[in-house]
Scaffold this motif. Structure first.
Motif, PDB file in Angstrom:
ATOM      1  N   TYR A 271     -21.796   4.815 -26.026  1.00 35.86           N
ATOM      2  CA  TYR A 271     -22.166   4.768 -24.612  1.00 35.86           C
ATOM      3  C   TYR A 271     -20.908   4.553 -23.788  1.00 35.86           C
ATOM      4  CZ  TYR A 271     -24.289   3.235 -20.231  1.00 35.86           C
ATOM      5  OH  TYR A 271     -24.643   3.118 -18.924  1.00 35.86           O
TER       6      TYR A 271
ATOM      7  N   GLN B  82     -31.893   4.284 -16.360  1.00 33.70           N
ATOM      8  CA  GLN B  82     -32.408   5.159 -17.405  1.00 33.70           C
ATOM      9  C   GLN B  82     -32.367   4.484 -18.774  1.00 33.70           C
ATOM     10  OE1 GLN B  82     -34.021   7.980 -16.918  1.00 33.70           O
ATOM     11  NE2 GLN B  82     -34.460   7.937 -19.124  1.00 33.70           N
TER      12      GLN B  82
ATOM     13  N   ILE C 284     -25.065   7.492 -18.781  1.00 29.01           N
ATOM     14  CA  ILE C 284     -26.468   7.311 -18.427  1.00 29.01           C
ATOM     15  C   ILE C 284     -26.581   6.072 -17.554  1.00 29.01           C
ATOM     16  CG2 ILE C 284     -28.802   7.004 -19.321  1.00 29.01           C
ATOM     17  CD1 ILE C 284     -27.879   8.248 -21.930  1.00 29.01           C
TER      18      ILE C 284
ATOM     19  N   ASP D  73     -30.871  13.580 -17.370  1.00 30.98           N
ATOM     20  CA  ASP D  73     -29.541  13.017 -17.502  1.00 30.98           C
ATOM     21  C   ASP D  73     -29.154  12.809 -18.948  1.00 30.98           C
ATOM     22  OD1 ASP D  73     -29.306  12.922 -14.789  1.00 30.98           O
ATOM     23  OD2 ASP D  73     -30.086  10.876 -14.613  1.00 30.98           O
ATOM     24  N   ASP D  74     -30.176  12.663 -19.811  1.00 29.87           N
ATOM     25  CA  ASP D  74     -29.915  12.349 -21.206  1.00 29.87           C
ATOM     26  C   ASP D  74     -30.092  13.550 -22.111  1.00 29.87           C
ATOM     27  OD1 ASP D  74     -31.199   9.907 -23.549  1.00 29.87           O
ATOM     28  OD2 ASP D  74     -29.191  10.685 -23.231  1.00 29.87           O
TER      29      ASP D  74
ATOM     30  N   THR E 108     -36.308  11.673 -23.543  1.00 33.50           N
ATOM     31  CA  THR E 108     -35.034  11.872 -22.862  1.00 33.50           C
ATOM     32  C   THR E 108     -35.231  12.638 -21.575  1.00 33.50           C
ATOM     33  OG1 THR E 108     -33.929  11.946 -24.995  1.00 33.50           O
ATOM     34  CG2 THR E 108     -32.695  12.770 -23.135  1.00 33.50           C
TER      35      THR E 108
END
Length: 528
Positions: free
Chosen positions: A274, A282, A278, A500-501, A497
């Motif tokens: 990460y 979210q 995101i 954005d994911d 999802t």
């Protein structure tokens, strides 16, 4: 004459181009050098404040001061309530703007009202009153509630029909202000009992997890922000809760991958790393929508040869155990990180160091002839080993920072690995170069088999070993890996999802069809 004029114009253009390039660079460098000094100077001011201030400037986070409404060149923002103030207005902001964390507003009728903060409204927000877009003006003309994140125009605030706050979309993960109010009252009466703050750099997670016993059974979800080692640390603390008979209060565990490899996170659908791509909103939605899965945990017992009166070394395993070149790379990396921890603060640097030690071992081959030094038994049956330098015992689908070892090996199809089947997958590698080929899909490991119990006997010499990234050098010994327990984890499937994911590849995520999901549904969520 014309040539000299053209030459002068070219030099003038070159000069202005150079100046236009250098001036912003010099200003940025000057600000970068000044930033640590300003942070140190403001540190005492931040410590005395009731807000959770963090330094910011024009280059870091362009915002407007919530006190004087001017653009912030150097100042701070509160990571709790979101207000911003320039350097001259920080003390004034402390006096006139309360932080939601210390708010004591509690009505006798149980109602709670919005706490409005002016300015810095997110783009593409919508007014709760007129339903028109907010946050599209560069001035402080809109308001935002620090609790529910509702936005409203300056002109619409006075005509807002309902000023009651329901804590918004994430009400189930927000500690309500009336709870803080009650805790503040108890803290005044019993300062020793209610003044504790759980700092995991000083206390083990088992202390903080005792808060789960104060909430309804089965209602807590814990978000672990870190690498696979941090997840294992928390799961060991949860095992302590089981020993205390607190099974009904055990939380569900999910992961925000901040480590180097993040293989466990990848296996559970949370990605290989990460980096802020995101939004936090979210991330919370994904946690709320995640499925519950049972994940096997294993006991690794190491009995050193000849030390019969010495207590065996017992470790917990979630990901994999290995002996050979990958453990050697982890051991070298760990030794140098202990000496200079500040250097290993970047995921890219960490992977580069791993690559360096892998390249070095290709030449040295310190783990050569492992098959002559070690014996392998799967469920009590001895396995004849080919000429190997490493053995890897896997519980999850990913290894080595995103490589799938078991599926797609050879012409014969093999079922995907599962985290809940009570089986371990055992493979072998020919060396560091073979490991590198596997990671770029140019080769397959040697499939040695599946088993419920794995036993390895190191007959001679010292070899590097690791369990979930924790390496050590081990002399002659017997290693026995048996099933220990199951942990309740949260699995993020691709169907949850959003846009954005959606950039994450479905091919890199294990299918939810291969993981048994638990039937209980969690309603109350606590993110730690």
């Amino acid at each position: 004459m014309e040539e000299s004029t053209e030459l002068r114009e070219e030099w003038t253009l070159l000069l202005w181009t150079t100046v236009a390039f250098l001036v912003p660079v010099l200003i940025t460098l000057w600000c970068s050098f000044q930033r640590p000094k300003r942070k140190v100077q403001l540190k005492d001011l931040f410590r005395k404040s009731k807000h959770g201030w963090h330094y910011t400037d024009l280059f870091n986070k362009p915002t407007y001061c919530c006190v004087c409404s001017q653009p912030i060149l150097q100042g701070a923002f509160c990571d709790c309530c979101g207000i911003c103030a320039d350097e001259e207005c920080i003390q004034r902001a402390d006096r006139i703007l309360s932080c939601k964390e210390i708010m004591t507003q509690s009505q006798t009728d149980g109602r709670f009202y919005h706490q409005w903060v002016r300015g810095n409204v997110p783009l593409a927000s919508y007014c709760a009153e007129c339903k028109q877009q907010c946050g599209n003006q560069p001035k402080l003309c809109d308001y935002r509630c620090v609790w529910c994140q509702t936005t409203v125009h300056d002109d619409c605030l006075s005509s807002l029909n309902d000023d009651l706050c329901d804590l918004g979309e994430f009400r189930s993960v927000i500690i309500p202000p009336h709870y803080l109010y009650q805790v503040n009252k108890l803290r005044r009466r019993h300062p020793d009992e209610y003044s504790k703050v759980f700092d995991l750099s000083e206390l083990p997670p088992s202390k903080a997890l005792q808060l789960c016993t104060l909430l309804p059974p089965g209602s807590v979800r814990v978000l672990v922000c870190g690498g696979d080692g941090t997840v294992g640390w928390v799961l060991d603390a949860i095992d302590t809760m089981k020993l205390k008979g607190q099974d009904q209060f055990i939380p569900l565990v999910t992961i925000l991958p901040l480590g180097t490899g993040n293989d466990l996170s990848n296996s559970l659908g949370w990605g290989a790393g990460y980096a802020g791509e995101i939004s936090v909103e979210q991330v919370l939605r994904n946690v709320l929508e995640a499925e519950v899965v049972q994940m096997d945990r294993w006991k690794v017992q190491v009995v050193s040869k000849g030390n019969y009166f010495r207590k065996p070394k017992v470790l917990s395993m979630n990901n994999y155990f290995s002996v050979g070149p990958d453990a050697l790379m982890a051991l070298n990396f760990h030794a140098h990180r202990e000496k200079t921890p500040s250097f290993f603060s970047s995921r890219i640097i960490n992977k580069a160091v791993y690559f360096f030690y892998g390249t070095k071992d290709c030449l040295v081959q310190e783990c050569k002839d492992l098959d002559k030094r070690i014996e392998l038994e799967l469920d009590g049956e001895q396995v004849t080993l080919p000429s190997l330098e490493g053995i890897i015992v896997c519980n999850i689908g990913y290894w080595g920072g995103g490589c799938r070892l078991w599926e797609g090996m050879g012409d014969e199809p093999y079922p995907p690995t599962r985290v809940d089947d009570g089986l371990l997958e055992v493979v072998g590698v020919y060396g560091s170069f073979h490991c590198a080929q596997i990671q770029v899909n140019l080769a397959n490991p040697v499939r040695l088999g599946q088993a419920h119990t794995v036993r390895l006997v190191l007959k001679s010499s010292r070899m590097p070993m690791q369990v979930d990234g924790e390496p050590w050098a081990q002399g002659p010994c017997t290693i026995t890996i048996t099933h220990k327990t199951q942990a309740l984890m949260l699995y993020h499937s691709a169907e949850h999802t959003d846009d954005d994911d959606s950039s994450a590849s479905e091919a890199e995520e294990p299918s939810a069809d291969h993981i048994d999901t638990a039937s209980n549904t969690q309603e109350t969520v606590t993110v730690s």
